[in-house]
Every structure is written in structure tokens, then in C-alpha cells.
Design a protein around this motif. Structure first.
Motif, short mmCIF file in Angstrom:
data_model
loop_
_atom_site.label_atom_id
_atom_site.label_comp_id
_atom_site.label_asym_id
_atom_site.label_seq_id
_atom_site.Cartn_x
_atom_site.Cartn_y
_atom_site.Cartn_z
N SER A 99 -0.78 59.79 24.42
CA SER A 99 -1.26 59.95 25.79
C SER A 99 -2.64 59.31 25.98
O SER A 99 -3.01 58.95 27.10
CB SER A 99 -1.32 61.43 26.16
OG SER A 99 -2.37 62.09 25.47
N SER A 152 -1.79 59.21 41.35
CA SER A 152 -0.95 60.39 41.58
C SER A 152 -0.90 60.77 43.05
O SER A 152 -0.28 61.78 43.40
CB SER A 152 -1.47 61.57 40.76
OG SER A 152 -1.52 61.26 39.38
N ASP A 202 1.35 63.40 36.13
CA ASP A 202 1.71 63.14 34.74
C ASP A 202 1.03 64.23 33.89
O ASP A 202 -0.20 64.28 33.82
CB ASP A 202 1.22 61.76 34.31
CG ASP A 202 1.65 61.40 32.89
OD1 ASP A 202 2.14 60.28 32.69
OD2 ASP A 202 1.46 62.23 31.98
N ALA A 244 15.39 66.76 34.78
CA ALA A 244 14.54 65.94 33.92
C ALA A 244 14.88 66.16 32.46
O ALA A 244 14.91 65.22 31.66
CB ALA A 244 13.06 66.26 34.17
N GLN A 293 0.07 50.41 33.59
CA GLN A 293 1.20 51.28 33.35
C GLN A 293 1.32 52.29 34.47
O GLN A 293 0.33 52.88 34.88
CB GLN A 293 1.02 52.02 32.02
CG GLN A 293 2.18 52.93 31.67
CD GLN A 293 1.91 53.70 30.40
OE1 GLN A 293 0.81 54.19 30.20
NE2 GLN A 293 2.90 53.81 29.55
N GLU A 294 2.53 52.44 34.97
CA GLU A 294 2.75 53.46 35.98
C GLU A 294 2.82 54.83 35.32
O GLU A 294 3.30 54.97 34.20
CB GLU A 294 4.06 53.17 36.73
CG GLU A 294 3.98 51.91 37.58
CD GLU A 294 5.24 51.73 38.40
OE1 GLU A 294 6.11 52.61 38.32
OE2 GLU A 294 5.34 50.72 39.10
N LEU A 295 2.34 55.85 36.05
CA LEU A 295 2.38 57.20 35.52
C LEU A 295 3.80 57.74 35.57
O LEU A 295 4.61 57.31 36.39
CB LEU A 295 1.46 58.11 36.34
CG LEU A 295 0.00 57.69 36.46
CD1 LEU A 295 -0.76 58.68 37.32
CD2 LEU A 295 -0.64 57.58 35.09
N GLU A 296 4.10 58.68 34.67
CA GLU A 296 5.39 59.37 34.71
C GLU A 296 5.18 60.65 35.49
O GLU A 296 4.93 61.71 34.93
CB GLU A 296 5.88 59.65 33.29
CG GLU A 296 6.22 58.39 32.51
CD GLU A 296 6.82 58.70 31.16
OE1 GLU A 296 7.18 59.89 30.93
OE2 GLU A 296 6.94 57.79 30.35
N GLN A 311 -1.94 55.89 27.02
CA GLN A 311 -1.42 55.91 28.39
C GLN A 311 -2.55 56.09 29.39
O GLN A 311 -2.54 55.52 30.48
CB GLN A 311 -0.39 57.04 28.51
CG GLN A 311 0.88 56.77 27.70
CD GLN A 311 1.75 58.00 27.56
OE1 GLN A 311 1.40 59.06 28.07
NE2 GLN A 311 2.86 57.87 26.86
N GLN A 366 14.63 60.13 24.04
CA GLN A 366 14.44 58.98 24.94
C GLN A 366 15.25 57.78 24.46
O GLN A 366 15.81 57.02 25.26
CB GLN A 366 12.96 58.63 25.02
CG GLN A 366 12.12 59.69 25.73
CD GLN A 366 10.64 59.45 25.57
OE1 GLN A 366 10.18 59.07 24.50
NE2 GLN A 366 9.89 59.67 26.63
N GLN A 386 5.88 63.96 37.49
CA GLN A 386 6.89 65.00 37.44
C GLN A 386 6.25 66.32 37.86
O GLN A 386 5.02 66.44 37.89
CB GLN A 386 7.46 65.12 36.03
CG GLN A 386 6.41 65.38 34.97
CD GLN A 386 6.99 65.37 33.57
OE1 GLN A 386 7.51 66.37 33.12
NE2 GLN A 386 6.91 64.22 32.91
N TYR A 406 8.55 56.21 21.44
CA TYR A 406 9.62 56.95 22.08
C TYR A 406 10.16 58.01 21.13
O TYR A 406 10.10 57.87 19.91
CB TYR A 406 10.74 56.01 22.53
CG TYR A 406 11.24 55.06 21.47
CD1 TYR A 406 10.82 53.74 21.46
CD2 TYR A 406 12.10 55.48 20.46
CE1 TYR A 406 11.25 52.85 20.50
CE2 TYR A 406 12.55 54.59 19.50
CZ TYR A 406 12.12 53.27 19.52
OH TYR A 406 12.55 52.41 18.56
#
Length: 643
Positions: A331, A481, A386, A516, A343-346, A334, A632, A348, A628
Motif C-alpha cells: 500500500s 476519492s 481505498d 466484492a 494509479q487509480e484508487l480501488e 500505491q 486475485q 470500495q 497480487y
């Protein structure tokens, strides 16, 4: 002395014959003086396949291989048994059906008044033992060839006193000595004069013997006297009884890595002075790739270890902790990539109270003797964010707060609901928000410091104590975000950092969370897939293969795009190709293009530690971000081969 035959009653002979017939683990039979079979027991029938009426009266040479018959071994065996009183050997023998088995054979001459009247022959089938020995020999040979074939590592053995007893090709390449030059010499010749002066070679062996392993980085010497920076591991090798029989030594030349690290540190200092955002983005992109490769190896190894350890000694909890620590390391990259917009955030749904409770212990250990309070209303909705990067933002803010307060200060983490209506004078879009706040009672900031607090590289902590990137990274996280970072502070009255985050929306958040989880659950197939795995990093390649095979699929590894293309040209019986992107000469993206041209329809998954692919790369290829997890990976495989 050869056995003598004496007269015996018919009853005794019958009992003897009955006893011999009852033995099935040994072929026990008699030969006349010329080698013709005169008796035959159950064990002989079992091993050799002949019934009594088929073999009695036949010459025993038919049990020998054609090569042995041609060499006259049957006659020589009887001759040696006669001359020496016994003949014994292990060799191949032939059954009735022509198959061979490995046999232990004993031939004893039978005498009557000194005259040979025949031979007693005992044969035991040792095929299982022979196969086990051959398997062990092949395994040892394969291991020897593997060690000898490794060129990136010096792998060799030392005697208990430190003298070199084996030497692989990698050792010769790295250190310059041929096996003839170095075997029998003491390993201390690889150490510098400074290390010898403090007796480091001897101490290294003592530590390895006492603790089982010695590991260190330092300067080592080649044959020509030049130095290289090495990572050295020495493992103690013990017998089954625990006796020290030597040491296994592995040395890797990491001079280039050290030079890269030094150059990187120098570049970082220059970047901190120049405050060049574009350069920071390029730097974080490169560092993230290498760091993610390392984390990939850690995560892959630990996930497999977790599954296997669960069947024996219960170390599952410890392994899960290690996996969690590795994920938090991931992280970090990230967060850097989010700051550099690579990088796009994940995003959720995240339950803020649960997230803060989960990291409270870590915060208390990190912050020391500072009181941490939390204040969350009941029924607080989840936010869209994220979770990994939100954790990092909270850690960053808590550490900043710690540095601003005295030892008896306190930090409060709280949250409140807010709504932004259309027409409100706000930089946030209309909607529902959660204002997550980190408040301290420290010294606070003056107006000038507050105005510059989120400026990249701005820091009040002094040289070497902070990069000045923390708050700007938090600001970048909130912006991506859909939220906002607001700093409120007055000199002498403390600081409040507000993280405004949009709520997760009006959908059933529990259902979304379940979806998810289902999304990353490993999926199975009616048949195992045949997957070509490509990565130039041997460590990452090994772990990827382990993860895939643990899912029930077959794998073929390749360490370059060129090797992968060769394998495909020879046999294109693959269901899927999973390839690293950042490989020398030919990248994974380029390999995917070649596969599409030559083998259209063969799916490709691009695994990459980079957040963004270079310009010109095919962005339609399925991507799997490094590091990963196995789950994943299973999802990526499932999606790639779906009809």
C-alpha cells in the motif's frame, strides 16, 4: 564352507519341501551340477512367472539378460560358487514375460563327500529399492545440475573449518576462480583485509553454527583483487544425528543494485531540493515496480506456506500476520503512485470505525505514550474510499500530530455526517459526506505554515526528518476519492485535519461488500488449464507458478519473451499466457502483440507493478496489478478464459 548333503528320511524331505514352498518373498530353488533347475518354490513362481512344469529341467541361464548370457555370466557364476564356496551379486534378471527386475542372487554349492552334486539358488526381487535408489540418484543429479547451472549466484560448500569443497559456475563467474584453483582453499580469501582484521570469516561460521544461519551484506574480493558488494548467506549443514558436517554458502553480486540505490538516494536529494513534481512521478513509478516485485515473492510464498502449514503445526495466525504486513508494504507504493497520478484508487465501501479499531494497536505502538481517543456516532454510514490508502493517511496524520504535541498530549480521531446541498458555496459536489477528523492539542501552526502545509516537500521537521510529501499525498488521496482535505489550526491551540469523504451511496452496502468478496473468490474449472507463465525475475516466476499450480492448473515457465515465443512455436497447446510487463529487450505488452498476430484468440494477462503502461502499449490487454494474491490471480484467470 559349502553345505554337505546327508541322507534324510522322506518325512524330513517333505517337511523341507513344504517349508520352501511356503516362502513367497524369496525365489528358492535347486540346480543340478550343470545348472538345470531341479526344484522350484512359490516365491520363484511369483518372481519369475514360471510354473514348476514349465521350468524344472530347463537351464537357469534363461533368467539372465541376453547381454549377460553372451558374456558367459551364468557359467561363471556356477564356477565361482564352486571355487569360492558362494557366489553373490546384484544384477538385472529376466522374468517369463521378458520384463526385467533387479535381483539379489546367492548361489551356494551343495556337496556330498566333497563332490558338488548341485547348487542352492536364492533370489530376492529388489526392484522397488533399485527404483528408489535411481530416483534418489536422479534427484541428486538434477539438484547438482541445477546448482551448477545457476550463474547469478555463487553456490558452494565449505568444510566445518571453512575450506571450499564444491564450486558452481556462478561462483566462478562472480569470483573468478576455477574449481581447480579454489577447492581446498579457505574461504577467508574472499574477504577484505579490514574484515579479516576483525576476524569476520571465523565469526561468520561461528554464528552460522550457533544460530543455523549467517546473513550479511559487505565488500568481497574477486580473484583479480577488485571488490564487489555482496549479499552473503551461510547455512549450517548437519547430519541426521545433529553433527556439523559443513556449511552451504550463497553469495550474490549486488554491486549494481547498491549503485542504483546510491544513485537513487542522490536523485531523491536533488528532487527534494528542486521540488519537481514530474520527476517525482517518474521516480515513484520505477521504484514501485521493483518494490512490488519483491512483495509479489513475499505474498506468493506466504500464501502457499499458509495452506501447507495449516495441515500440520498451526502457524496460520503468524503467516496471516506476515501476509498482512506485506500487503501494507504494497500500500506504500500505491500511495506514492496515487500522489504521482499513475494509479487509480480501488474505491470500495469502507466502515471507518472498523478501520480505525483495526489499526488502533499499531497507532499506539507507533505513537508512544500519547493518549488516543475515538469518537464515532452509532450508525455511521460507510464511505467510498481505498481502505489501504485511508489507513496510510490516518497514520501520516497521527504521526504529524505526535510530532506537534508534548508527551502528555492527546489525539482524538472522530467522524460526523454532513450533507452538501446544491448551491452551497463549497468545493465539494452536492451529496452526503463523512468528515473524518484527526485532532491534537499540540502547538498548532501559524498562518504561513498552515498555508504551505500541503505544498510538496514543505516540512518543518528539519533535514533528514521528513520528506514534506505526507500531507500532499493525503490531499491527493482525498481529491481522487471525490473528497477534500481541510486543515484547521491556530498557533498554540492545536490542529484539526478533516478528511471529507463521500458516503458509499444508498445501495445495500452489505450486498456490495459480499459482491466484492465474491469477485475475488478463486474459481474452478471442469478441467485444469495449461498456462504459459513469463517473468524475467526467477523469484517472481517461481511464486507465480506455485500459486497457479496450487489452483489446479498446469504451468510452463519462461524467463523472457524470446523463450516464451520459442515455446509457443514448438507447442501452442496453451489456454492462457500470463506475462510480466517490464522485461528486458521485449516487454510483456510487446509479447502480447506478437501473440495476437501469430496465435489469435490465445488470451494474455499482463502482470505489472507499474500503475500505467507506456505510451503506445495495447491497453485492451487484461491487466493484473502486482503484487497480487492467489484470489486475485484466480479471478484474472477466470476472466481471461471466459467464453
Amino acid at each position: 564352507m559349502s553345505p554337505e548333503i546327508s541322507p534324510s528320511s522322506g518325512a524330513v524331505q517333505d517337511r523341507y519341501r513344504t517349508s520352501m514352498d511356503a516362502i513367497s518373498d524369496y525365489a528358492i530353488y535347486m540346480l543340478d551340477p550343470n545348472g538345470y533347475v531341479s526344484s522350484w518354490n512359490t516365491g520363484a513362481n511369483k518372481f519369475k512367472g514360471y510354473m514348476d512344469d514349465e521350468i524344472v529341467g530347463e537351464h537357469f541361464s534363461r533368467f539372465y539378460t541376453p547381454e549377460d548370457q553372451e558374456a558367459g555370466l551364468p557359467a561363471r557364476a556356477l564356477h565361482l560358487a564352486t571355487q569360492e564356496g558362494r557366489f553373490e551379486e546384484e544384477a538385472w534378471r529376466v522374468r517369463k514375460d521378458g520384463t526385467r527386475f533387479w535381483a539379489h542372487v546367492v548361489i551356494d554349492p551343495l556337496r556330498d563327500n566333497g563332490q558338488v552334486i548341485g547348487f542352492a539358488k536364492i533370489t530376492r526381487d529388489l526392484s522397488e529399492r533399485k527404483r528408489a535408489e535411481e530416483a534418489l540418484r536422479r534427484s541428486e543429479e538434477q539438484f547438482r545440475l541445477l546448482v551448477q547451472g545457476v550463474t547469478d549466484y555463487a553456490i558452494y560448500m565449505l568444510s566445518p573449518k571453512g575450506f571450499v569443497s564444491s564450486w558452481n559456475v556462478g561462483a566462478q563467474r562472480i569470483k573468478g576462480y576455477t574449481p581447480e584453483e579454489i577447492i581446498g582453499q579457505h574461504f577467508s580469501r574472499f574477504y577484505t583485509d579490514e574484515d579479516k582484521a576483525v576476524n569476520l570469516p571465523v565469526r561468520a561460521l561461528e554464528i552460522a553454527e550457533r544460530e543455523g544461519r549467517f546473513e550479511r551484506e559487505g565488500w568481497r574480493l574477486r580473484k583479480d583483487g577488485s571488490r564487489f558488494w555482496a549479499n552473503v548467506i551461510i547455512d549450517a549443514i548437519r547430519s541426521e544425528g545433529g553433527e556439523l558436517i559443513g556449511f552451504a554458502k550463497v553469495t550474490r553480486d549486488i554491486t549494481e543494485k547498491r549503485q542504483v540505490e546510491e544513485a537513487l538516494a542522490k536523485a531523491q536529494r536533488g528532487l527534494f531540493q528542486a521540488q519537481k513534481m514530474e520527476a517525482v512521478g517518474q521516480l515513484t513509478g520505477g521504484v514501485a515496480h521493483d518494490f512490488n516485485n519483491l512483495l509479489m515473492a513475499i505474498l506468493g510464498s506466504l500464501e502457499i506456506a499458509e495452506k501447507r502449514a495449516a495441515a500440520g503445526q498451526d502457524v496460520t495466525g503468524l503467516i496471516r500476520n506476515a501476509i498482512q504486513g506485506a500487503k501494507r508494504g504494497a500500500s506504500l507504493t500505491q500511495r506514492l503512485l496515487a500522489f504521482s497520478r499513475k494509479q487509480e484508487l480501488e474505491l470500495q465501501p469502507v466502515d471507518i470505525p472498523d478501520l480505525v479499531r483495526g489499526m488502533t494497536d499499531m497507532l499506539r505502538r507507533s505513537l508512544g505514550p500519547i493518549e488516543i481517543n475515538t469518537n464515532f456516532p452509532l450508525g455511521l454510514p460507510k464511505v467510498q474510499c481505498d481502505p489501504n490508502q485511508l489507513e496510510n493517511a490516518l497514520v501520516n496524520l497521527a504521526l504529524n500530530a505526535r510530532d506537534a504535541i508534548s508527551s502528555d498530549g492527546e489525539i482524538t480521531i472522530g467522524a460526523k455526517r454532513h450533507s452538501i446541498a446544491a448551491g452551497d458555496r463549497s468545493e465539494l459536489k452536492p451529496g452526503n459526506y463523512i468528515c473524518l477528523s484527526v485532532t491534537d492539542n499540540g502547538e498548532g501552526m501559524d498562518e504561513e505554515t498552515l498555508a504551505n502545509a500541503t505544498t510538496p516537500f514543505f516540512t518543518t521537521k528539519g533535514v533528514g526528518k521528513g520528506t514534506g510529501l505526507g500531507l500532499s499525498m493525503v490531499q491527493g488521496l482525498l481529491a481522487q476519492s471525490g473528497g477534500r482535505l481541510i486543515l484547521l489550526s491556530t498557533k498554540g491551540e492545536g490542529t484539526c485535519a478533516e478528511l471529507w469523504l463521500p458516503t458509499a451511496g444508498g445501495v445495500d452496502e452489505t450486498a456490495k461488500a459480499n459482491q466484492a468478496e465474491e469477485k475475488i473468490a478463486p474459481q474452478s474449472y471442469n478441467r485444469p488449464l495449461n498456462i504459459l507463465v513469463v517473468d524475467d525475475d526467477q523469484l517472481v516466476l517461481t511464486n507465480a507458478v506455485l500459486l497457479i499450480e496450487d489452483l489446479g492448473h498446469a504451468t510452463t515457465p519462461a524467463q523472457s519473451a524470446e523463450e516464451a515465443l520459442k515455446i509457443l512455436s514448438e507447442n501452442c497447446n496453451f489456454d492462457l499466457v500470463i506475462t510480466d510487463h517490464a522485461m528486458p529487450k521485449t516487454t510483456g505488452s510487446q509479447l502480447a502483440g506478437m501473440i495476437e498476430q501469430k496465435w489469435p484468440g490465445l488470451p494474455v494477462v499482463l502482470a505489472t507493478g507499474y500503475a500505467d503502461l507506456p505510451q503506445g502499449a495495447d491497453r485492451t490487454v487484461a491487466r493484473l496489478p502486482k503484487p497480487y494474491s492467489q484470489a486475485q490471480l484466480a479471478v484474472a484467470i477466470s476472466q481471461a478464459v471466459e467464453p
